[in-house]
Design a protein around this motif. Structure first.
Motif, short mmCIF file in Angstrom:
data_model
loop_
_atom_site.label_atom_id
_atom_site.label_comp_id
_atom_site.label_asym_id
_atom_site.label_seq_id
_atom_site.Cartn_x
_atom_site.Cartn_y
_atom_site.Cartn_z
N ALA A 66 6.87 -11.91 21.25
CA ALA A 66 7.20 -10.73 22.05
C ALA A 66 7.13 -9.45 21.21
O ALA A 66 6.64 -8.42 21.66
CB ALA A 66 8.58 -10.90 22.66
N SER A 95 0.80 -11.75 30.96
CA SER A 95 2.09 -11.77 30.29
C SER A 95 3.09 -12.44 31.24
O SER A 95 2.91 -12.46 32.44
CB SER A 95 2.53 -10.36 29.91
OG SER A 95 3.10 -9.72 31.02
N SER A 96 4.14 -13.01 30.67
CA SER A 96 5.05 -13.84 31.45
C SER A 96 5.74 -13.09 32.58
O SER A 96 6.04 -13.68 33.62
CB SER A 96 6.13 -14.43 30.56
OG SER A 96 5.56 -15.14 29.51
N GLN A 97 5.96 -11.80 32.37
CA GLN A 97 6.65 -11.04 33.41
C GLN A 97 5.68 -10.63 34.52
O GLN A 97 6.09 -10.19 35.57
CB GLN A 97 7.28 -9.79 32.77
CG GLN A 97 8.49 -9.27 33.51
CD GLN A 97 9.20 -8.16 32.77
OE1 GLN A 97 9.21 -8.12 31.55
NE2 GLN A 97 9.80 -7.26 33.51
N ASP A 105 9.84 -2.20 34.68
CA ASP A 105 10.45 -3.14 33.73
C ASP A 105 11.45 -4.07 34.39
O ASP A 105 11.80 -5.11 33.84
CB ASP A 105 11.21 -2.38 32.63
CG ASP A 105 10.29 -2.02 31.49
OD1 ASP A 105 10.70 -1.19 30.68
OD2 ASP A 105 9.18 -2.58 31.43
N TYR A 109 9.93 -8.65 38.00
CA TYR A 109 9.43 -9.90 37.43
C TYR A 109 8.58 -10.59 38.50
O TYR A 109 9.10 -10.96 39.55
CB TYR A 109 10.59 -10.83 37.04
CG TYR A 109 11.36 -10.36 35.84
CD1 TYR A 109 12.29 -9.33 35.94
CD2 TYR A 109 11.16 -10.95 34.59
CE1 TYR A 109 12.99 -8.89 34.83
CE2 TYR A 109 11.86 -10.52 33.48
CZ TYR A 109 12.77 -9.49 33.59
OH TYR A 109 13.46 -9.06 32.49
N LYS A 166 19.14 -9.11 30.45
CA LYS A 166 17.75 -8.98 30.87
C LYS A 166 16.83 -9.59 29.82
O LYS A 166 15.83 -10.22 30.14
CB LYS A 166 17.42 -7.51 31.09
CG LYS A 166 16.19 -7.28 31.89
CD LYS A 166 16.30 -5.98 32.68
CE LYS A 166 14.91 -5.46 32.97
NZ LYS A 166 14.21 -4.88 31.84
N ALA A 167 17.20 -9.42 28.54
CA ALA A 167 16.39 -10.01 27.47
C ALA A 167 16.39 -11.53 27.59
O ALA A 167 15.38 -12.20 27.33
CB ALA A 167 16.93 -9.58 26.11
N THR A 221 13.99 -12.40 30.41
CA THR A 221 12.60 -12.28 29.96
C THR A 221 12.21 -13.48 29.12
O THR A 221 11.11 -14.02 29.22
CB THR A 221 12.44 -10.97 29.16
OG1 THR A 221 12.92 -9.90 29.95
CG2 THR A 221 10.98 -10.71 28.80
N LYS A 222 13.15 -13.94 28.29
CA LYS A 222 12.91 -15.10 27.46
C LYS A 222 12.70 -16.34 28.33
O LYS A 222 11.80 -17.14 28.12
CB LYS A 222 14.12 -15.29 26.54
CG LYS A 222 13.99 -16.37 25.52
CD LYS A 222 15.24 -16.43 24.67
CE LYS A 222 16.44 -16.94 25.44
NZ LYS A 222 17.60 -17.21 24.56
N SER A 262 9.37 -16.88 30.09
CA SER A 262 8.21 -17.14 29.23
C SER A 262 7.90 -18.63 29.11
O SER A 262 6.78 -19.02 28.79
CB SER A 262 8.43 -16.55 27.84
OG SER A 262 9.41 -17.29 27.16
#
Lengths: 514, 500
Positions: free
Chosen positions: A57, B129-131, B156, B159, B341-342, B345-346, B349
């Motif tokens: 990332a 990208s994953s998002q 941002d 998702y 949120k982090a 996002t993780k 993925s």
């Protein structure tokens, strides 16, 4: 619904308890301004929190910034980035197969099938595929396992691949990519709240998504080392060692193997696979065989054999009793259709009652994306000699094949010619995984900057040479070893440019830090 | 070596090794949570329907020629045509050589080019990208802003996902924690779309049921929410409130007042709000309007808009598109703690990325042809026709069902289903109990065997004790729908007589 009552135990208890402030559940409580958030960190699933943050990332952000700067005309030592951190052939510049693109277009917009725009066999295949769709539309849901005709063709493909060993369609599930079905199977194996924790033996180094899935479900990964000096071979002594290390820590239920290997590129011999099978049988472990790179085999001495085939050819009692899940995907191989999300799992020798539960689990996902299912169909049954599309198909796949063989050779030559770099032969898979012998000064500088040494190297490589690779620490290799991984499924010119930039960067780097 | 095996005759059972031996992975040592997962929409009755279809194909005589699968919200399966523009762009994305073809309109080509430009190697076959693809998330954010009267949306916080279901399960996975009395409790309506109950069972979360009021057209009453949450605090930690609007299976469209009340409730009780809004374009009844939770939240002012945390979900499977097979969808998260949120996002993925064709499709949905573009007229016409047809079918369904003594049908205000209440004679209830079935399952099974119509029993969605329902989609073509409604009417009368 009756509440779940937990038995206490396990050293994870601290992690799992929600914060004390949530205990005051007064229903007439006013919420003062500035009160902490509802979804604060303490109230997030500990399994999710335990999942590693990816280095990717951070590097991806830098890569984005560099791309933007290039777009704006900022001067750099390179004109564009070479992005080889993912196993993504199309991103790397490999052209998609024409037949696949044409069939998909014909299915999505059937008016094309009525015109002459597409070759006859493309139109026929599109018609055939659409016939298997409810209402003749790719927009319909499909049966849970996948479109029955496609699942059937996959089972025929498997049987043919495995020298005739029978494959039953009801043991096959198509899913949005192979990782999805791996997660479903893991979900059946792993009780995230169990004490002792459930363990899964995984290779070291290992493809990161799989490890993350296991942790995310609450399992413990139990690493077994692959032997780098012998081309990343799997040695059964390491499996025994791993089991030993799990004693008192967790209850191992499964063994996860990746063949051909990721990131290692090792292709297992039949003998090695037989050892693994005997091991899982003896130790009563479920075998998870990730075989998505089965079409990517380059080594002259190497041949891909599926775990199913080796198992069946070992005969009873093993062939009747070892429980196996084997995974494949349309994302790799010549097709490289990662974005369509088409993968499948074949389940072998599972308990019928467990299979019923697995069916229900997959049914909550509705079904895999239809275009992904179609990609698998084309994988299982590509154009044959005599078909109008065959000559082009053959030309394109041969081109990719010779590109890969050449890339593998060049990588081995060039990388092994650089002092401080050493690369095992890439027998299969999509990646090279060279070992970095970093000078102590470089390691020290990395530590000063709060980075892993291989992350430091990869960051420099990205910034200074415009090559985006993946740092070895993502794959959790043996401590104190440093690597990086890059995809070898790129056009030959791109590979040459990559190797040129890498050589020049590496030489300078070693000079700077000696 | 394998010539002695006749693969076609080998049963799955025989292909799976020795019968009678205790398996390594069995029902006693598998994850106990998975055993509790049920998903009625694809459950036993559907499996029987598929079997009957097979029998029909093999020439077995039945009182009907086809099975009508009114169990699942799949518009195309029931004959609804795809929207031309959407498929044109997707074909161009799949096979970019078609960009040279003058049969495709300029606006379709422009969008395809833009999407391909954003894809790795200019191919929809590359991972994103994953998002989700950046420019598509930006388009989604702009669409939300426009929909919500200008309230800002940050890309941002968007998702993209493999259908809305993927995003819903991901959120729940993240939010469920704790042990014993601290275990996360999640509020969901009765009746509900069984993805929720299945996910909660799988995650071993505590399901906190709140009843919708059938007598008031399935409306939501905050007093009922309060009752449910207070009772739940005795044995779990309520942290999430799920609401489906427009509702599934009930079709109710919540009033603005109701949405405000729910938001107030969520704030007071410190609940994370999950607003499932996948049917937001499917609103039919006079006087009903879709109000997005986000819009209402922000229009309630900063006391709420800075405090309430929520996620809202949308999909390409419903509305006028009905493109279920693409598995496209998104969620927007609002006011989420950045650290949390982090984590989100993780988590996303691990699945690598959502299907790129689904992402492309979503881009078209949020970025449709504009009045000055060549495809505008046809697109608008097709969309209007689909929605008008659904509205007509909703009305027809309610009307006909209410003529049947013993069937009571609330107005289908929105979504794609009807969830009528059926009165069952005591003898039928007893027979069902004898057979180990819920009474509405017995009813639906009989309907399937006698008329070839596949519905889902109300017990699969949840209902008040002692009441029975079924869920039927309003998707079959109008003429066929009329016949289906007629047959159900006749069946109901017969069934009632048989068991009186």
């Amino acid at each position: 619904m009756s509440p779940r009552v937990e038995s206490s135990g396990g050293n994870e208890k601290q992690n799992r308890k929600c914060s004390a402030s949530t205990k005051s559940h007064s229903s007439t409580r006013q919420s003062p301004v500035g009160e902490k958030k509802m979804s604060a960190m303490q109230e997030i699933s500990p399994h999710v929190r335990n999942m590693k943050q990816l280095q990717y990332a951070v590097l991806a952000k830098r890569a984005s910034r560099i791309k933007e700067e290039l777009r704006q005309g900022v001067r750099k030592p390179f004109k564009e980035l070479i992005e080889v951190c993912w196993g993504d052939p199309h991103r790397g510049g490999v052209k998609p197969l024409t037949f696949v693109q044409q069939v998909l277009a014909g299915c999505v917009y059937p008016q094309l099938v009525d015109s002459d725009k597409l070759p006859v066999d493309v139109r026929q295949r599109a018609e055939l595929l659409l016939k298997g769709c409810a209402g003749g539309s790719v927009g319909s849901y499909t049966a849970t396992r996948g479109i029955p005709e496609i699942v059937h063709r996959i089972s025929e493909f498997i049987t043919s691949r495995d020298g005739g060993a029978p494959s039953h369609p009801e043991n096959i599930y198509i899913s949005p990519g192979s990782q999805w079905s791996l997660m479903n199977v893991l979900n059946v194996l792993v009780d995230g709240e169990a004490s002792p924790r459930t363990g899964v033996l995984t290779p070291r180094p290992c493809y990161l998504s799989s490890n993350l899935s296991m942790v995310g479900l609450g399992a413990v990964t139990v690493p077994y080392d692959l032997c780098e000096e012998r081309g990343w071979e799997l040695r059964v002594e390491e499996l025994h060692g791993a089991l030993e290390s799990a004693k008192g820590v967790c209850r191992p239920v499964a063994l996860y193997v990746i063949n051909p290997g990721n990131p290692t590129g090792h292709v297992q011999s039949r003998e090695s696979m037989q050892e693994v099978i005997r091991f899982v049988s003896e130790k009563r472990l479920f075998l998870l065989a990730d075989e998505v790179y089965q079409d990517c085999v380059y080594g002259e001495q190497s041949e891909f054999l599926s775990y199913k085939r080796v198992l069946m050819e070992m005969g009873p009692p093993l062939s009747d009793t070892v429980e196996l899940a084997s995974f494949h995907s349309a994302s790799k191989g010549f097709m490289g259709e990662c974005g369509l999300r088409g993968g499948y799992v074949e389940l072998v020798n599972l308990d019928p009652a467990v299979m019923k539960c697995i069916y229900k689990l997959f049914s909550t996902d509705s079904c895999a994306p239809v275009l992904g299912q179609f990609a698998l169909d084309l994988l299982a049954k590509p154009p044959q000699p005599g078909d109008p599309s065959y000559p082009l198909y053959r030309e394109e796949t041969q081109h990719i094949r010779s590109m890969l063989v050449r890339n593998v050779k060049r990588v081995f030559e060039v990388v092994n010619g650089l002092p401080g770099l050493c690369c095992q032969p890439v027998e299969g898979g999509a990646f090279a995984f060279p070992r970095l012998h970093l000078p102590p000064e470089a390691i020290q500088r990395a530590e000063e900057m709060g980075m892993q040494p291989d992350v430091f190297y990869c960051t420099r490589l990205l910034e200074e040479a415009g090559v985006f690779v993946s740092p070895g620490c993502e794959y959790e290799p043996k401590k104190g070893t440093y690597h990086f991984r890059f995809c070898i499924m790129v056009p030959e010119e791109v590979m040459e440019e990559l190797l040129r930039r890498l050589s020049s960067f590496h030489t300078q780097f070693m000079k700077d830090f000696s | 070596k394998w010539s002695c095996f006749d693969v076609t005759r080998m049963s799955q059972h025989a292909a799976n090794g020795l019968p009678g031996r205790v398996k390594l992975l069995n029902v006693d040592n598998m994850n106990p949570n998975v055993k509790r997962v049920e998903y009625a929409v694809r459950g036993a009755i559907v499996q029987r329907a598929v079997q009957i279809e097979k029998e029909l194909k093999e020439g077995v005589k039945k009182p009907f020629d086809e099975v009508i699968k009114a169990n699942i919200g799949d518009a195309h399966a029931m004959g609804q045509k795809p929207i031309t523009f959407l498929r044109q762009v997707l074909a161009l994305c799949a096979y970019p050589e078609l960009l040279e073809d003058d049969k495709f309109p300029a606006d379709a080509k422009q969008r395809a080019r833009r999407i391909l430009e954003a894809c790795g190697g200019h191919s929809i076959g590359a991972y994103s990208s994953s998002q989700g693809i950046d420019c598509i998330r930006q388009d989604v954010a702009r669409y939300i802003e426009k929909r919500d009267g200008g309230i800002p949306s940050n890309p941002d916080n968007i998702y993209l996902a493999t259908g809305a279901s993927d995003a819903i399960v991901t959120m729940l996975k993240m939010l469920v924690c704790g042990e014993g009395r601290d275990r996360t409790g999640v509020m969901i309506s009765i009746p509900q779309y069984p993805l929720y109950s299945a996910a909660l069972a799988d995650l071993a979360a505590v399901q906190i049921s709140y009843y919708l009021d059938e007598d008031k057209c399935w409306s939501l009453d905050v007093a009922e929410l309060k009752r449910a949450v207070d009772a739940a605090r005795q044995h779990c930690n309520p942290r999430v409130l799920c609401i489906i609007n427009p509702g599934n299976p009930t079709g109710q469209v919540q009033s603005r007042q109701c949405i405000e009340d729910v938001i107030r409730f969520a704030k007071d009780e410190r609940l994370f709000l999950m607003a499932d809004e996948v049917y937001q374009d499917n609103v039919y009844a006079e006087g009903c309007k879709f109000h997005s939770f986000k819009r209402v939240l922000f229009e309630m002012g900063p006391e709420y808009s800075t405090a309430v945390e929520m996620a809202s979900f949308h999909s390409t499977s419903k509305c006028y598109m009905g493109e279920c097979g693409f598995r496209g969808g998104y969620m927007e998260v609002i006011n989420m703690d950045p650290e949390v949120k982090a984590q989100l996002t993780k988590l996303v993925s691990v699945r690598l990325c959502p299907p790129v064709p689904g992402q492309a499709l979503l881009d078209l949905v949020v970025n449709p042809p504009q009045p000055d573009e060549p495809s505008y007229h046809q697109f608008t016409k097709e969309r209007a026709t689909v929605l008008a047809t659904l509205a007509e079918k909703a009305r027809l369904t309610e009307q006909i069902f209410n003529t049947v003594p013993g069937i009571t049908c609330n107005p289908v205000q929105g979504a794609m289903y009807t969830f009528p209440r059926i009165a069952l004679p005591q003898k039928a209830i007893d027979k069902a109990t004898e057979e180990g079935l819920s009474p509405d399952m017995l009813y639906c099974m009989r309907l399937l065997e006698e008329e070839g119509i596949c519905l889902v029993p109300g017990s699969g969605f949840g209902q008040r004790e002692g009441t029975f329902h079924f869920r039927m989609t309003i998707l079959p073509p109008t003429e066929k729908l009329k016949i289906v409604l007629q047959k159900i009417r006749e069946f109901h009368v017969r069934f009632t007589q048989e068991f009186s």
